[in-house]
Scaffold this motif. Structure first.
Motif, PDB file in Angstrom:
ATOM      1  N   LEU A 168       0.832  -1.206   0.000  1.00 11.33           N
ATOM      2  CA  LEU A 168       0.000   0.000   0.000  1.00 11.33           C
ATOM      3  C   LEU A 168       0.865   1.255   0.000  1.00 11.33           C
ATOM      4  CD1 LEU A 168      -2.774   1.388   0.271  1.00 11.33           C
ATOM      5  CD2 LEU A 168      -2.580   1.092   2.749  1.00 11.33           C
ATOM      6  N   ALA A 169       1.857   1.290   0.879  1.00 10.66           N
ATOM      7  CA  ALA A 169       2.730   2.465   0.963  1.00 10.66           C
ATOM      8  C   ALA A 169       3.502   2.678  -0.332  1.00 10.66           C
ATOM      9  CB  ALA A 169       3.703   2.311   2.135  1.00 10.66           C
ATOM     10  N   LEU A 170       3.993   1.595  -0.914  1.00  9.66           N
ATOM     11  CA  LEU A 170       4.764   1.733  -2.147  1.00  9.66           C
ATOM     12  C   LEU A 170       3.889   2.193  -3.297  1.00  9.66           C
ATOM     13  CD1 LEU A 170       7.615   1.370  -3.287  1.00  9.66           C
ATOM     14  CD2 LEU A 170       6.968  -0.944  -3.951  1.00  9.66           C
ATOM     15  N   ALA A 171       2.667   1.656  -3.392  1.00 10.94           N
ATOM     16  CA  ALA A 171       1.763   2.055  -4.471  1.00 10.94           C
ATOM     17  C   ALA A 171       1.399   3.528  -4.361  1.00 10.94           C
ATOM     18  CB  ALA A 171       0.503   1.194  -4.441  1.00 10.94           C
ATOM     19  N   VAL A 172       1.108   3.990  -3.158  1.00 13.37           N
ATOM     20  CA  VAL A 172       0.789   5.403  -2.965  1.00 13.37           C
ATOM     21  C   VAL A 172       2.001   6.264  -3.312  1.00 13.37           C
ATOM     22  CG1 VAL A 172       0.127   7.158  -1.267  1.00 13.37           C
ATOM     23  CG2 VAL A 172      -0.987   4.920  -1.254  1.00 13.37           C
ATOM     24  N   GLY A 173       3.195   5.782  -2.962  1.00  9.77           N
ATOM     25  CA  GLY A 173       4.408   6.518  -3.315  1.00  9.77           C
ATOM     26  C   GLY A 173       4.599   6.626  -4.818  1.00  9.77           C
ATOM     27  N   VAL A 174       4.313   5.553  -5.542  1.00  3.23           N
ATOM     28  CA  VAL A 174       4.464   5.562  -7.002  1.00  3.23           C
ATOM     29  C   VAL A 174       3.516   6.576  -7.639  1.00  3.23           C
ATOM     30  CG1 VAL A 174       4.075   4.204  -9.092  1.00  3.23           C
ATOM     31  CG2 VAL A 174       5.324   3.200  -7.167  1.00  3.23           C
ATOM     32  N   VAL A 175       2.268   6.616  -7.180  1.00  2.00           N
ATOM     33  CA  VAL A 175       1.291   7.514  -7.789  1.00  2.00           C
ATOM     34  C   VAL A 175       1.406   8.925  -7.208  1.00  2.00           C
ATOM     35  CG1 VAL A 175      -1.108   7.696  -8.530  1.00  2.00           C
ATOM     36  CG2 VAL A 175      -0.188   5.478  -7.972  1.00  2.00           C
ATOM     37  N   THR A 176       2.334   9.105  -6.280  1.00  3.57           N
ATOM     38  CA  THR A 176       2.635  10.440  -5.764  1.00  3.57           C
ATOM     39  C   THR A 176       3.812  11.063  -6.496  1.00  3.57           C
ATOM     40  OG1 THR A 176       1.779   9.899  -3.560  1.00  3.57           O
ATOM     41  CG2 THR A 176       3.305  11.748  -3.712  1.00  3.57           C
ATOM     42  N   LYS A 177       4.840  10.259  -6.819  1.00  6.37           N
ATOM     43  CA  LYS A 177       6.036  10.826  -7.446  1.00  6.37           C
ATOM     44  C   LYS A 177       6.622   9.939  -8.543  1.00  6.37           C
ATOM     45  CE  LYS A 177       9.115  14.166  -7.583  1.00  6.37           C
ATOM     46  NZ  LYS A 177       8.800  15.549  -7.936  1.00  6.37           N
ATOM     47  N   LEU A 178       6.127   8.767  -8.729  1.00  9.43           N
ATOM     48  CA  LEU A 178       6.498   7.840  -9.803  1.00  9.43           C
ATOM     49  C   LEU A 178       7.813   7.098  -9.566  1.00  9.43           C
ATOM     50  CD1 LEU A 178       5.173   6.905 -12.434  1.00  9.43           C
ATOM     51  CD2 LEU A 178       6.619   8.507 -13.682  1.00  9.43           C
ATOM     52  N   TYR A 179       8.857   7.758  -9.047  1.00  7.20           N
ATOM     53  CA  TYR A 179      10.164   7.107  -8.958  1.00  7.20           C
ATOM     54  C   TYR A 179      10.180   5.832  -8.110  1.00  7.20           C
ATOM     55  CZ  TYR A 179      11.224   8.609  -4.160  1.00  7.20           C
ATOM     56  OH  TYR A 179      11.219   8.772  -2.803  1.00  7.20           O
ATOM     57  N   PRO A 180       9.316   5.673  -7.060  1.00  3.75           N
ATOM     58  CA  PRO A 180       9.360   4.408  -6.305  1.00  3.75           C
ATOM     59  C   PRO A 180       9.009   3.187  -7.141  1.00  3.75           C
ATOM     60  CG  PRO A 180       8.262   6.116  -5.016  1.00  3.75           C
ATOM     61  CD  PRO A 180       8.424   6.655  -6.408  1.00  3.75           C
ATOM     62  N   LEU A 181       8.567   3.400  -8.392  1.00  2.00           N
ATOM     63  CA  LEU A 181       8.262   2.279  -9.274  1.00  2.00           C
ATOM     64  C   LEU A 181       9.460   1.352  -9.444  1.00  2.00           C
ATOM     65  CD1 LEU A 181       6.153   1.046 -11.252  1.00  2.00           C
ATOM     66  CD2 LEU A 181       7.157   2.485 -13.040  1.00  2.00           C
ATOM     67  N   VAL A 182      10.676   1.906  -9.405  1.00  2.00           N
ATOM     68  CA  VAL A 182      11.869   1.076  -9.612  1.00  2.00           C
ATOM     69  C   VAL A 182      12.115   0.143  -8.438  1.00  2.00           C
ATOM     70  CG1 VAL A 182      12.923   2.830 -11.089  1.00  2.00           C
ATOM     71  CG2 VAL A 182      13.493   2.780  -8.657  1.00  2.00           C
ATOM     72  N   LEU A 183      11.425   0.349  -7.319  1.00  2.00           N
ATOM     73  CA  LEU A 183      11.594  -0.516  -6.151  1.00  2.00           C
ATOM     74  C   LEU A 183      10.576  -1.654  -6.104  1.00  2.00           C
ATOM     75  CD1 LEU A 183      12.338   2.142  -3.386  1.00  2.00           C
ATOM     76  CD2 LEU A 183      13.930   0.934  -4.883  1.00  2.00           C
ATOM     77  N   VAL A 184       9.585  -1.621  -6.996  1.00  2.00           N
ATOM     78  CA  VAL A 184       8.572  -2.675  -6.998  1.00  2.00           C
ATOM     79  C   VAL A 184       9.203  -4.050  -7.234  1.00  2.00           C
ATOM     80  CG1 VAL A 184       6.522  -3.564  -8.184  1.00  2.00           C
ATOM     81  CG2 VAL A 184       6.678  -1.133  -7.636  1.00  2.00           C
TER      82      VAL A 184
END
Length: 429
Positions: A168-184
């Motif tokens: 949940l935290a990672l998904a919200v981070g991705v749709v907040t700034k996009l860059y956390p996508l590389v951590l999925v």
């Protein structure tokens, strides 16, 4: 290979001592003061966008919004509570202070879990605090602290085996700034290895579900077109090299100018450099993301310090190879770097924290608006050199672990062969 020492087990979790709380208070108070300062920075854009949404306007239809959709939702509470820009600055600043306090609390508690009340348990928080004080001009007047805190929360949740919360935290981070996508991929491999991929997937789905509703009333994907057309930002690796060559008289026709969202270099050389860097950025980030996921498959990932260290592998590539490298991008990694002081060699974290400190110098003097002078150009080059060096060191660290794992696998298949000795522990009791 990082391993947790005997003293770092669950039975040794220590409560924070008086010195920990003193470090926490001293770390947060200067941030609180600066967050309430009248300096606006990008907060003016956040305020105008949130007020427009509250007035019934549709983003990327009635007004341009250059960030992923959840970013705007983070701005709305402060704009709803305060309908003036100064009031918004104070309330939104308070939001950021809470997130800053969360990160510093995590650094202190994880240090105490590992080293009890020893002085070195406070080093990660102290290092992070000093960096945030110096970097406050971009640390607290941009919203990048929000996805940075979400990313750290996701890694912490995975280390606590709360995989739904992590997703949940990672998904919200991705749709907040996009860059956390590389951590999925990193988290997918960690949870797949422990058999909890379904729980992580549930968390990711819950975090992304609101996008379905937003898609019916808001063309949120329009933000991407803005970034596709951006030029070569002056702080990027390629731009710093081109501008240094301009100072040396090696290239001509390089123009430093104000673009809609940043200062950029233009001209034939800058355009060619931008084209090359875009390919390097995409390919380099993909390769390092895959390498980080592979490393998660073969290395211990139960301690949040180990996870933070692996997260730096794709993030450093994403930042240093990016043709758009704003100073606030360092906010994404300085918290993870401080947390990485709990795992492995301190060289990479210290290089990243030093780069965060140096980024403050980008804004000193009028050079940032008209073209940086020799000293400022050298500072940007040094900052980028530190980040590039940190990336190479992480690449070497993961590669050496790959070689060790290959040797260990070959010996395991050999009949009667003894196992290789383990690598030295990165954290000592």
């Amino acid at each position: 290979m990082p391993t947790t020492p005997p003293s770092a087990g669950p039975s040794s979790v220590s409560r924070l001592g008086p010195w920990h709380w003193l470090v926490f208070v001293v770390g947060v108070m200067p941030v609180l003061a600066y967050a309430f300062s009248p300096r606006v920075g990008d907060l003016e854009l956040y305020f105008r966008s949130a007020r427009a949404l509250l007035a019934g306007a549709t983003p990327n239809q009635d007004f341009r919004f250059e960030y992923p959709p959840y970013a705007l939702l983070w701005f709305v509470p402060a704009a709803w509570l305060r309908d003036t820009e100064p009031g918004f600055v104070r309330v939104f600043g308070l939001q950021l202070v809470v997130l800053d306090a969360f990160i510093k609390w995590v650094l202190l508690t994880e240090g105490a879990r590992l080293w009890g009340r020893a002085w070195r348990s406070m080093v990660p928080c102290l290092a992070y605090s000093v960096t945030t004080w110096v970097a406050s001009v971009y640390y607290l007047k941009r919203y990048d602290l929000i996805p940075a805190a979400l990313t750290l929360a996701a890694l912490l949740a995975v280390s606590r085996r709360r995989d739904v919360l992590a997703g949940l935290a990672l998904a919200v981070g991705v749709v907040t700034k996009l860059y956390p996508l590389v951590l999925v991929p990193l988290l997918v491999v960690v949870c797949w290895k422990r058999g909890t991929l379904g729980r992580l997937s549930l968390g990711l789905a819950l975090g992304l579900a609101p996008l379905l509703a937003l898609s019916t009333v808001w063309p949120w994907w329009g933000f991407a077109s803005f970034h596709v057309n951006r030029g070569l930002q002056v702080e990027s690796l390629a731009a710093s090299l081109v501008w240094a060559a301009h100072h040396l008289g090696w290239v001509q026709g390089v123009i430093w100018l104000k673009a809609p969202a940043a200062y950029e270099l233009h001209g034939t050389v800058a355009e060619n450099a931008k084209g090359v860097m875009r390919w390097l950025w995409v390919l380099g980030t993909l390769c390092m993301t895959a390498l980080g996921a592979w490393a998660a498959r073969h290395r211990p990932t139960e301690h949040v310090g180990d996870l933070a260290r692996l997260a730096l592998v794709p993030l450093l590539a994403f930042i240093i190879l990016n043709p758009v490298l704003s100073p606030q991008f360092l906010t994404w990694v300085i918290g993870l770097a401080a947390l990485s002081l709990l795992s492995g060699s301190p060289t990479v974290p210290l290089l990243i924290l030093a780069a965060g400190l140096m980024s403050r110098g980008t804004f000193i003097g009028p050079g940032y608006r008209v073209g940086s002078g020799v000293v400022q150009t050298l500072l940007i080059l040094t900052r980028n050199g530190f980040l590039l060096t940190a990336g190479f060191l992480m690449l070497r660290e993961v590669w050496r672990a790959r070689v060790f794992c290959a040797q260990e696998a070959r010996l395991a298949l050999a009949p009667g062969a003894s196992a290789l000795p383990p690598l030295p522990a990165a954290r000592s009791s």
